[in-house]
Design an enzyme around this catalytic site. Structure first.
Site, PDB file in Angstrom:
ATOM      1  N   HIS A 316       0.842  -1.191   0.000  1.00 19.72           N
ATOM      2  CA  HIS A 316       0.000   0.000   0.000  1.00 19.72           C
ATOM      3  C   HIS A 316       0.873   1.235   0.000  1.00 19.72           C
ATOM      4  O   HIS A 316       1.928   1.230   0.623  1.00 19.72           O
ATOM      5  CB  HIS A 316      -0.909   0.015   1.243  1.00 19.72           C
ATOM      6  N   ASP A 373      -7.995  -5.453   0.270  1.00 22.94           N
ATOM      7  CA  ASP A 373      -8.488  -6.253  -0.860  1.00 22.94           C
ATOM      8  C   ASP A 373      -8.110  -7.722  -0.763  1.00 22.94           C
ATOM      9  O   ASP A 373      -8.731  -8.563  -1.411  1.00 22.94           O
ATOM     10  CB  ASP A 373      -7.973  -5.660  -2.175  1.00 22.94           C
TER      11      ASP A 373
END
Ligand code: CMC
Length: 427
Positions: A316, A373
Protein backbone atom coordinates in the site's frame (compact mmCIF):
# COMPACT_ATOMS: atom_id res chain seq x y z
CA UNK A 1 -2.73 26.93 12.57
CA UNK A 2 0.75 27.53 14.10
CA UNK A 3 3.35 28.58 11.51
CA UNK A 4 7.04 27.64 11.35
CA UNK A 5 9.35 28.56 8.49
CA UNK A 6 11.49 26.44 6.13
CA UNK A 7 14.34 28.13 4.26
CA UNK A 8 15.22 27.08 0.73
CA UNK A 9 18.71 27.95 -0.50
CA UNK A 10 19.46 28.16 -4.24
CA UNK A 11 23.22 27.55 -4.34
CA UNK A 12 23.44 28.75 -7.95
CA UNK A 13 22.11 32.23 -7.33
CA UNK A 14 22.93 32.38 -3.62
CA UNK A 15 19.33 33.49 -2.93
CA UNK A 16 17.28 32.18 -0.02
CA UNK A 17 13.53 31.82 0.13
CA UNK A 18 11.29 31.24 3.12
CA UNK A 19 8.14 29.12 3.17
CA UNK A 20 5.65 28.65 6.00
CA UNK A 21 5.21 25.20 7.55
CA UNK A 22 1.55 24.45 8.28
CA UNK A 23 0.70 22.05 11.07
CA UNK A 24 -2.48 20.02 11.04
CA UNK A 25 -4.12 18.39 14.06
CA UNK A 26 -2.53 14.99 13.26
CA UNK A 27 0.08 13.71 10.83
CA UNK A 28 3.08 15.32 9.11
CA UNK A 29 3.31 19.09 8.71
CA UNK A 30 3.33 20.53 5.19
CA UNK A 31 5.52 23.14 3.54
CA UNK A 32 3.29 25.73 1.90
CA UNK A 33 4.98 26.22 -1.47
CA UNK A 34 2.11 27.99 -3.23
CA UNK A 35 4.40 30.96 -3.95
CA UNK A 36 7.40 28.86 -5.01
CA UNK A 37 7.03 29.42 -8.76
CA UNK A 38 6.33 33.14 -8.35
CA UNK A 39 9.42 33.47 -6.11
CA UNK A 40 11.92 31.17 -7.84
CA UNK A 41 10.64 30.38 -11.36
CA UNK A 42 10.91 26.66 -10.47
CA UNK A 43 8.35 23.90 -9.96
CA UNK A 44 8.50 20.94 -7.57
CA UNK A 45 8.74 17.43 -9.09
CA UNK A 46 6.70 14.68 -7.42
CA UNK A 47 5.22 12.07 -9.80
CA UNK A 48 2.53 10.05 -8.05
CA UNK A 49 2.28 12.78 -5.37
CA UNK A 50 4.34 10.75 -2.88
CA UNK A 51 5.24 13.88 -0.88
CA UNK A 52 2.46 16.26 -1.88
CA UNK A 53 -0.60 17.28 0.17
CA UNK A 54 -3.13 18.36 -2.45
CA UNK A 55 -5.69 19.87 -0.06
CA UNK A 56 -6.65 20.59 3.53
CA UNK A 57 -9.23 18.13 4.86
CA UNK A 58 -11.17 17.40 8.06
CA UNK A 59 -12.69 14.10 6.95
CA UNK A 60 -10.31 11.13 7.23
CA UNK A 61 -6.92 10.60 8.86
CA UNK A 62 -4.46 7.77 8.19
CA UNK A 63 -1.21 7.09 10.04
CA UNK A 64 0.41 4.59 7.68
CA UNK A 65 3.33 3.79 9.97
CA UNK A 66 1.05 2.91 12.90
CA UNK A 67 -1.66 1.33 10.75
CA UNK A 68 -4.30 3.78 12.01
CA UNK A 69 -7.45 5.00 10.23
CA UNK A 70 -10.05 7.45 11.56
CA UNK A 71 -13.17 8.99 10.04
CA UNK A 72 -13.92 12.41 11.56
CA UNK A 73 -11.58 11.52 14.45
CA UNK A 74 -13.27 8.18 15.31
CA UNK A 75 -11.11 5.01 14.98
CA UNK A 76 -12.23 2.64 12.21
CA UNK A 77 -12.31 -0.28 14.69
CA UNK A 78 -15.01 1.49 16.72
CA UNK A 79 -17.09 2.31 13.65
CA UNK A 80 -16.78 -1.18 12.18
CA UNK A 81 -17.78 -2.99 15.37
CA UNK A 82 -20.26 -0.63 17.09
CA UNK A 83 -21.97 1.28 14.28
CA UNK A 84 -23.80 0.60 11.05
CA UNK A 85 -22.64 1.70 7.61
CA UNK A 86 -25.47 4.25 7.51
CA UNK A 87 -24.21 5.81 10.76
CA UNK A 88 -20.78 6.01 9.15
CA UNK A 89 -22.27 7.72 6.09
CA UNK A 90 -24.01 10.24 8.33
CA UNK A 91 -20.75 10.82 10.22
CA UNK A 92 -18.72 11.42 7.06
CA UNK A 93 -21.28 13.83 5.64
CA UNK A 94 -22.13 15.70 8.84
CA UNK A 95 -19.08 15.42 11.10
CA UNK A 96 -20.91 13.69 13.99
CA UNK A 97 -22.64 10.35 14.49
CA UNK A 98 -26.45 10.53 14.32
CA UNK A 99 -28.64 10.27 17.40
CA UNK A 100 -31.61 7.87 17.28
CA UNK A 101 -33.98 10.36 15.61
CA UNK A 102 -31.38 11.49 13.05
CA UNK A 103 -30.54 7.87 12.23
CA UNK A 104 -34.22 7.04 11.62
CA UNK A 105 -34.77 10.07 9.39
CA UNK A 106 -31.59 9.39 7.38
CA UNK A 107 -32.42 5.70 6.97
CA UNK A 108 -35.99 6.50 5.83
CA UNK A 109 -34.83 9.12 3.35
CA UNK A 110 -32.32 6.71 1.76
CA UNK A 111 -34.97 3.98 1.49
CA UNK A 112 -37.25 6.39 -0.38
CA UNK A 113 -34.50 7.60 -2.68
CA UNK A 114 -33.28 4.10 -3.70
CA UNK A 115 -35.60 3.88 -6.73
CA UNK A 116 -34.42 4.79 -10.22
CA UNK A 117 -36.24 7.02 -12.72
CA UNK A 118 -38.10 4.75 -15.15
CA UNK A 119 -36.22 6.36 -18.07
CA UNK A 120 -32.92 5.14 -16.68
CA UNK A 121 -34.05 1.50 -16.97
CA UNK A 122 -33.73 1.81 -20.76
CA UNK A 123 -30.06 2.69 -20.51
CA UNK A 124 -29.13 -0.77 -19.26
CA UNK A 125 -30.63 -2.38 -22.37
CA UNK A 126 -28.00 -0.61 -24.51
CA UNK A 127 -25.16 -2.58 -22.91
CA UNK A 128 -24.10 -5.95 -24.31
CA UNK A 129 -24.56 -9.16 -22.32
CA UNK A 130 -21.49 -9.88 -20.22
CA UNK A 131 -20.65 -6.15 -19.96
CA UNK A 132 -18.49 -5.67 -16.88
CA UNK A 133 -20.73 -4.14 -14.15
CA UNK A 134 -18.09 -1.43 -13.52
CA UNK A 135 -18.45 -0.14 -17.09
CA UNK A 136 -22.25 -0.14 -16.82
CA UNK A 137 -22.18 1.43 -13.36
CA UNK A 138 -19.89 4.27 -14.37
CA UNK A 139 -22.06 5.02 -17.42
CA UNK A 140 -25.28 4.83 -15.37
CA UNK A 141 -23.96 7.34 -12.82
CA UNK A 142 -23.02 9.73 -15.64
CA UNK A 143 -26.52 9.22 -17.09
CA UNK A 144 -27.99 10.07 -13.68
CA UNK A 145 -26.49 13.56 -14.08
CA UNK A 146 -28.90 14.13 -16.96
CA UNK A 147 -31.89 13.36 -14.71
CA UNK A 148 -30.73 15.74 -11.93
CA UNK A 149 -29.17 18.65 -13.83
CA UNK A 150 -30.27 21.01 -11.02
CA UNK A 151 -27.31 19.68 -9.01
CA UNK A 152 -25.03 21.76 -11.23
CA UNK A 153 -26.23 24.93 -9.53
CA UNK A 154 -26.15 24.11 -5.82
CA UNK A 155 -25.59 26.82 -3.27
CA UNK A 156 -26.68 25.77 0.18
CA UNK A 157 -26.04 22.91 2.57
CA UNK A 158 -29.53 21.42 2.06
CA UNK A 159 -28.95 21.15 -1.71
CA UNK A 160 -25.55 19.51 -1.22
CA UNK A 161 -27.07 16.98 1.17
CA UNK A 162 -30.01 16.18 -1.11
CA UNK A 163 -27.59 15.55 -3.99
CA UNK A 164 -25.42 13.29 -1.82
CA UNK A 165 -28.30 11.33 -0.25
CA UNK A 166 -29.79 10.73 -3.68
CA UNK A 167 -26.64 9.13 -5.05
CA UNK A 168 -25.76 7.13 -1.91
CA UNK A 169 -29.29 5.67 -1.97
CA UNK A 170 -29.30 4.85 -5.69
CA UNK A 171 -25.80 3.40 -5.99
CA UNK A 172 -26.75 -0.10 -4.69
CA UNK A 173 -29.72 -0.17 -7.08
CA UNK A 174 -27.54 0.86 -10.02
CA UNK A 175 -24.89 -1.73 -9.07
CA UNK A 176 -27.46 -4.53 -8.68
CA UNK A 177 -29.10 -3.58 -12.01
CA UNK A 178 -25.68 -3.56 -13.72
CA UNK A 179 -25.04 -7.06 -12.34
CA UNK A 180 -28.44 -8.48 -13.29
CA UNK A 181 -28.14 -6.98 -16.76
CA UNK A 182 -24.75 -8.69 -17.16
CA UNK A 183 -26.52 -12.02 -16.51
CA UNK A 184 -29.60 -11.15 -18.57
CA UNK A 185 -31.93 -11.68 -15.60
CA UNK A 186 -34.83 -9.36 -14.60
CA UNK A 187 -34.16 -6.39 -12.31
CA UNK A 188 -35.37 -6.49 -8.72
CA UNK A 189 -36.76 -3.16 -7.48
CA UNK A 190 -35.62 -1.83 -4.08
CA UNK A 191 -37.76 -2.97 -1.13
CA UNK A 192 -38.58 -0.07 1.16
CA UNK A 193 -39.03 -2.45 4.11
CA UNK A 194 -35.40 -3.55 4.02
CA UNK A 195 -32.27 -1.96 5.46
CA UNK A 196 -29.69 -0.46 3.07
CA UNK A 197 -27.41 -3.51 3.05
CA UNK A 198 -30.07 -6.23 3.14
CA UNK A 199 -31.86 -4.47 0.31
CA UNK A 200 -28.71 -4.60 -1.83
CA UNK A 201 -28.19 -8.31 -1.15
CA UNK A 202 -31.84 -8.92 -2.00
CA UNK A 203 -31.59 -6.98 -5.28
CA UNK A 204 -28.57 -9.15 -6.11
CA UNK A 205 -30.06 -12.52 -5.23
CA UNK A 206 -33.87 -12.50 -5.27
CA UNK A 207 -36.26 -13.88 -7.86
CA UNK A 208 -38.79 -11.28 -9.09
CA UNK A 209 -41.92 -11.11 -6.95
CA UNK A 210 -40.78 -13.63 -4.38
CA UNK A 211 -38.79 -14.02 -1.24
CA UNK A 212 -36.67 -16.83 -2.64
CA UNK A 213 -33.09 -16.14 -3.54
CA UNK A 214 -30.81 -17.18 -6.37
CA UNK A 215 -28.28 -19.71 -5.21
CA UNK A 216 -26.46 -22.67 -6.63
CA UNK A 217 -27.47 -24.46 -3.45
CA UNK A 218 -31.18 -23.89 -3.82
CA UNK A 219 -33.44 -21.22 -2.32
CA UNK A 220 -31.95 -19.53 0.68
CA UNK A 221 -32.88 -16.61 2.92
CA UNK A 222 -30.21 -14.01 3.50
CA UNK A 223 -28.52 -14.63 6.85
CA UNK A 224 -27.96 -11.85 9.39
CA UNK A 225 -24.23 -12.57 9.52
CA UNK A 226 -24.05 -12.04 5.74
CA UNK A 227 -25.73 -8.63 6.11
CA UNK A 228 -23.38 -7.70 8.97
CA UNK A 229 -20.31 -8.80 7.00
CA UNK A 230 -21.29 -6.75 3.94
CA UNK A 231 -22.24 -3.76 6.10
CA UNK A 232 -18.75 -3.91 7.68
CA UNK A 233 -17.15 -4.07 4.23
CA UNK A 234 -19.10 -0.94 3.20
CA UNK A 235 -17.93 0.86 6.37
CA UNK A 236 -14.29 -0.09 5.82
CA UNK A 237 -14.44 1.26 2.26
CA UNK A 238 -16.35 4.45 3.08
CA UNK A 239 -13.41 6.84 2.77
CA UNK A 240 -9.63 6.78 2.56
CA UNK A 241 -8.49 10.40 2.33
CA UNK A 242 -6.68 11.50 -0.86
CA UNK A 243 -6.40 8.13 -2.68
CA UNK A 244 -6.28 7.92 -6.50
CA UNK A 245 -10.05 7.91 -7.18
CA UNK A 246 -10.78 10.65 -4.62
CA UNK A 247 -8.06 12.76 -6.21
CA UNK A 248 -9.82 12.24 -9.55
CA UNK A 249 -13.19 13.22 -8.00
CA UNK A 250 -11.68 16.41 -6.53
CA UNK A 251 -9.93 17.11 -9.86
CA UNK A 252 -13.19 16.88 -11.80
CA UNK A 253 -14.95 18.94 -9.09
CA UNK A 254 -12.32 21.63 -9.63
CA UNK A 255 -13.51 22.20 -13.21
CA UNK A 256 -17.10 22.86 -12.11
CA UNK A 257 -18.54 19.68 -13.72
CA UNK A 258 -21.71 17.99 -12.43
CA UNK A 259 -21.08 16.12 -9.14
CA UNK A 260 -22.37 12.80 -10.51
CA UNK A 261 -19.94 13.04 -13.43
CA UNK A 262 -17.14 13.58 -10.91
CA UNK A 263 -18.27 10.44 -9.06
CA UNK A 264 -18.46 8.52 -12.34
CA UNK A 265 -14.82 9.51 -12.98
CA UNK A 266 -13.99 8.22 -9.50
CA UNK A 267 -15.63 4.90 -10.41
CA UNK A 268 -13.47 4.70 -13.55
CA UNK A 269 -10.31 5.40 -11.53
CA UNK A 270 -11.26 2.84 -8.89
CA UNK A 271 -11.64 0.08 -11.47
CA UNK A 272 -7.87 -0.26 -12.03
CA UNK A 273 -6.22 -3.21 -10.31
CA UNK A 274 -3.62 -1.05 -8.55
CA UNK A 275 -6.63 0.50 -6.75
CA UNK A 276 -10.14 -0.93 -6.12
CA UNK A 277 -9.89 -3.50 -8.91
CA UNK A 278 -7.36 -5.38 -6.78
CA UNK A 279 -10.18 -7.21 -4.93
CA UNK A 280 -11.28 -8.92 -8.15
CA UNK A 281 -7.65 -9.60 -9.10
CA UNK A 282 -6.93 -11.24 -5.73
CA UNK A 283 -9.50 -13.98 -6.33
CA UNK A 284 -8.47 -14.34 -9.99
CA UNK A 285 -4.89 -14.79 -8.78
CA UNK A 286 -5.84 -17.32 -6.08
CA UNK A 287 -7.75 -19.28 -8.74
CA UNK A 288 -4.73 -19.12 -11.05
CA UNK A 289 -2.40 -20.37 -8.28
CA UNK A 290 -4.84 -23.25 -7.96
CA UNK A 291 -3.44 -25.17 -4.99
CA UNK A 292 -1.44 -24.71 -1.80
CA UNK A 293 1.55 -26.56 -3.32
CA UNK A 294 1.94 -23.86 -6.01
CA UNK A 295 2.15 -20.93 -3.58
CA UNK A 296 5.94 -20.95 -3.13
CA UNK A 297 6.56 -20.73 -6.88
CA UNK A 298 4.27 -17.68 -7.19
CA UNK A 299 5.90 -15.99 -4.17
CA UNK A 300 9.25 -16.42 -5.96
CA UNK A 301 7.77 -14.81 -9.09
CA UNK A 302 6.49 -11.84 -7.01
CA UNK A 303 10.03 -11.32 -5.69
CA UNK A 304 11.74 -11.57 -9.08
CA UNK A 305 12.64 -8.05 -10.34
CA UNK A 306 12.55 -9.31 -13.95
CA UNK A 307 8.98 -10.62 -13.62
CA UNK A 308 6.14 -8.06 -13.49
CA UNK A 309 3.95 -10.48 -11.48
CA UNK A 310 2.78 -8.82 -8.23
CA UNK A 311 1.02 -10.40 -5.31
CA UNK A 312 -2.45 -8.86 -5.48
CA UNK A 313 -3.79 -7.62 -2.15
CA UNK A 314 -0.30 -6.88 -0.82
CA UNK A 315 1.36 -3.51 -0.33
CA UNK A 316 0.00 0.00 0.00
CA UNK A 317 1.23 3.50 -0.77
CA UNK A 318 0.33 4.78 2.69
CA UNK A 319 0.28 1.77 5.05
CA UNK A 320 3.74 0.56 5.96
CA UNK A 321 2.21 -1.61 8.66
CA UNK A 322 -0.83 -3.93 8.72
CA UNK A 323 -3.77 -2.16 7.01
CA UNK A 324 -6.20 -1.71 9.96
CA UNK A 325 -9.11 -2.52 7.64
CA UNK A 326 -7.44 -5.81 6.74
CA UNK A 327 -7.06 -6.69 10.43
CA UNK A 328 -10.83 -6.23 10.97
CA UNK A 329 -11.64 -8.30 7.88
CA UNK A 330 -9.27 -11.08 8.88
CA UNK A 331 -11.26 -11.49 12.11
CA UNK A 332 -14.54 -11.31 10.20
CA UNK A 333 -13.30 -13.97 7.79
CA UNK A 334 -12.50 -16.31 10.70
CA UNK A 335 -15.96 -15.66 12.17
CA UNK A 336 -17.64 -16.42 8.84
CA UNK A 337 -15.60 -19.59 8.45
CA UNK A 338 -16.98 -20.89 11.72
CA UNK A 339 -20.57 -19.60 11.40
CA UNK A 340 -21.08 -20.50 7.73
CA UNK A 341 -18.96 -23.63 7.96
CA UNK A 342 -16.72 -22.53 5.08
CA UNK A 343 -13.26 -23.78 4.38
CA UNK A 344 -12.46 -23.64 0.71
CA UNK A 345 -9.27 -24.38 -1.21
CA UNK A 346 -9.09 -20.63 -2.01
CA UNK A 347 -9.03 -19.84 1.71
CA UNK A 348 -6.25 -22.38 2.26
CA UNK A 349 -4.19 -20.85 -0.58
CA UNK A 350 -4.76 -17.36 0.83
CA UNK A 351 -3.67 -18.51 4.32
CA UNK A 352 -0.48 -20.03 2.90
CA UNK A 353 0.33 -16.84 0.93
CA UNK A 354 -0.24 -14.71 4.01
CA UNK A 355 1.96 -16.91 6.26
CA UNK A 356 4.74 -17.15 3.67
CA UNK A 357 4.82 -13.46 2.74
CA UNK A 358 4.65 -12.23 6.33
CA UNK A 359 7.80 -14.20 7.21
CA UNK A 360 9.72 -13.52 3.97
CA UNK A 361 12.58 -11.01 3.95
CA UNK A 362 11.48 -9.47 0.59
CA UNK A 363 8.04 -8.53 1.94
CA UNK A 364 9.27 -7.62 5.45
CA UNK A 365 11.99 -5.26 4.21
CA UNK A 366 9.54 -3.44 1.89
CA UNK A 367 6.76 -3.30 4.52
CA UNK A 368 4.41 -5.24 2.25
CA UNK A 369 1.44 -6.40 4.32
CA UNK A 370 -1.93 -7.75 3.19
CA UNK A 371 -4.27 -4.85 2.39
CA UNK A 372 -8.08 -4.65 2.57
CA UNK A 373 -8.49 -6.25 -0.86
CA UNK A 374 -6.69 -9.41 0.19
CA UNK A 375 -9.61 -10.28 2.50
CA UNK A 376 -12.65 -8.70 0.82
CA UNK A 377 -12.50 -11.12 -2.11
CA UNK A 378 -12.56 -14.16 0.17
CA UNK A 379 -15.42 -12.78 2.27
CA UNK A 380 -17.50 -11.71 -0.73
CA UNK A 381 -16.98 -15.14 -2.29
CA UNK A 382 -18.30 -16.64 0.95
CA UNK A 383 -21.37 -14.38 0.55
CA UNK A 384 -21.87 -15.89 -2.95
CA UNK A 385 -21.06 -12.60 -4.66
CA UNK A 386 -19.37 -13.09 -8.04
CA UNK A 387 -15.92 -11.58 -8.72
CA UNK A 388 -17.20 -9.00 -11.20
CA UNK A 389 -19.22 -7.38 -8.39
CA UNK A 390 -16.34 -6.93 -5.93
CA UNK A 391 -15.27 -3.53 -7.26
CA UNK A 392 -18.90 -2.28 -7.62
CA UNK A 393 -19.28 -3.16 -3.92
CA UNK A 394 -16.20 -1.02 -3.21
CA UNK A 395 -17.99 1.74 -5.19
CA UNK A 396 -21.15 1.47 -3.07
CA UNK A 397 -19.09 1.85 0.13
CA UNK A 398 -16.85 4.65 -1.23
CA UNK A 399 -19.63 6.82 -2.72
CA UNK A 400 -20.17 8.64 0.58
CA UNK A 401 -16.45 9.35 0.89
CA UNK A 402 -16.21 10.76 -2.62
CA UNK A 403 -19.30 12.92 -2.01
CA UNK A 404 -18.03 14.19 1.36
CA UNK A 405 -14.72 15.10 -0.29
CA UNK A 406 -16.56 16.72 -3.23
CA UNK A 407 -18.62 18.88 -0.82
CA UNK A 408 -15.54 19.77 1.24
CA UNK A 409 -13.76 20.85 -1.96
CA UNK A 410 -16.71 23.03 -3.00
CA UNK A 411 -16.93 24.66 0.42
CA UNK A 412 -13.19 25.40 0.66
CA UNK A 413 -12.55 29.05 -0.32
CA UNK A 414 -8.93 28.18 -1.25
CA UNK A 415 -9.95 25.52 -3.85
CA UNK A 416 -8.54 26.06 -7.33
CA UNK A 417 -8.73 24.17 -10.63
CA UNK A 418 -6.35 21.15 -10.51
CA UNK A 419 -3.63 21.99 -12.98
CA UNK A 420 -0.19 20.50 -12.23
CA UNK A 421 3.00 21.49 -14.06
CA UNK A 422 5.58 19.26 -15.79
CA UNK A 423 9.27 18.73 -16.34
CA UNK A 424 9.54 18.89 -20.15
CA UNK A 425 12.25 16.66 -21.64
CA UNK A 426 11.03 16.36 -25.27
CA UNK A 427 12.22 17.97 -28.50
N1 CMC B 1 3.99 -7.79 -4.80
C1 CMC B 1 5.35 -7.82 -4.93
N2 CMC B 1 6.13 -6.73 -4.78
C2 CMC B 1 5.53 -5.57 -4.49
C3 CMC B 1 4.13 -5.46 -4.32
C4 CMC B 1 3.35 -6.62 -4.49
N3 CMC B 1 2.02 -6.58 -4.35
N4 CMC B 1 3.80 -4.17 -4.04
C5 CMC B 1 4.96 -3.50 -4.03
N5 CMC B 1 6.00 -4.32 -4.29
C6 CMC B 1 7.44 -3.99 -4.31
C7 CMC B 1 7.79 -3.22 -5.59
O1 CMC B 1 8.21 -4.09 -6.61
C8 CMC B 1 8.91 -2.33 -5.08
O2 CMC B 1 10.08 -3.13 -4.95
P1 CMC B 1 11.53 -2.48 -5.25
O3 CMC B 1 11.73 -1.44 -4.19
O4 CMC B 1 12.47 -3.64 -5.17
O5 CMC B 1 11.47 -1.90 -6.63
C9 CMC B 1 8.48 -1.96 -3.66
O6 CMC B 1 7.66 -3.06 -3.23
C10 CMC B 1 7.67 -0.65 -3.57
O7 CMC B 1 6.58 -0.72 -4.49
P2 CMC B 1 5.95 0.53 -5.23
O8 CMC B 1 5.26 0.05 -6.47
O9 CMC B 1 6.98 1.60 -5.38
O10 CMC B 1 4.89 1.03 -4.17
P3 CMC B 1 3.68 2.02 -4.43
O11 CMC B 1 3.40 2.72 -3.16
O12 CMC B 1 3.93 2.89 -5.64
O13 CMC B 1 2.46 1.04 -4.84
C11 CMC B 1 0.61 -0.43 -4.66
C12 CMC B 1 1.46 0.65 -3.97
C13 CMC B 1 -0.65 -0.69 -3.84
C14 CMC B 1 0.14 0.09 -6.04
C15 CMC B 1 1.44 -1.73 -4.83
O14 CMC B 1 1.86 -2.19 -3.55
C16 CMC B 1 0.72 -2.82 -5.59
O15 CMC B 1 0.74 -2.82 -6.82
N6 CMC B 1 0.01 -3.78 -4.87
C17 CMC B 1 -0.77 -4.79 -5.50
C18 CMC B 1 -2.13 -4.20 -5.92
C19 CMC B 1 -3.03 -4.00 -4.71
O16 CMC B 1 -3.18 -4.87 -3.85
N7 CMC B 1 -3.70 -2.81 -4.70
C20 CMC B 1 -4.69 -2.51 -3.67
C21 CMC B 1 -4.28 -1.38 -2.77
S1 CMC B 1 -5.38 -1.26 -1.33
C22 CMC B 1 -6.89 -0.74 -1.96
C23 CMC B 1 -6.91 0.70 -2.27
O17 CMC B 1 -6.94 1.51 -1.32
O18 CMC B 1 -6.89 1.03 -3.46
Amino acid sequence: MKKNIVTLVDHNSGKTYEYPVLEGTRGPSVIDIRNLFKDTGMFTYDPGYTSTASCESKITFIDGAKGELRYRGIPIEELATKHSYLDTCYLLLNGTLPDHVEHKAFDLELRHRAFLHEGLHNLFKAFPDNAHPMATLSAAVTALASFYHEHLEMENEAEFKEMAHRLIAKMPTLAAFAYRHSLGIPFIQPDIDLSFTKNFLTMMRAYPGGKMHLSMLGHEEIKEIEVRALDTIFTLHADHEQNASTTVVRGVASTGAHPYVAISSGIAALWGRAHGGANESVIAQLEMIGSVENVDAFIERAKDPDDNFRLMGFGHRVYKNFDPRARILKELQDELRIELGLDSELMAIARKIEETALSDEYFISRNLYPNIDFYTGIILTALKIPKSMFTPIFVIGRTVGWLSQWIEFKQDPTSKIARPRQLYTGE
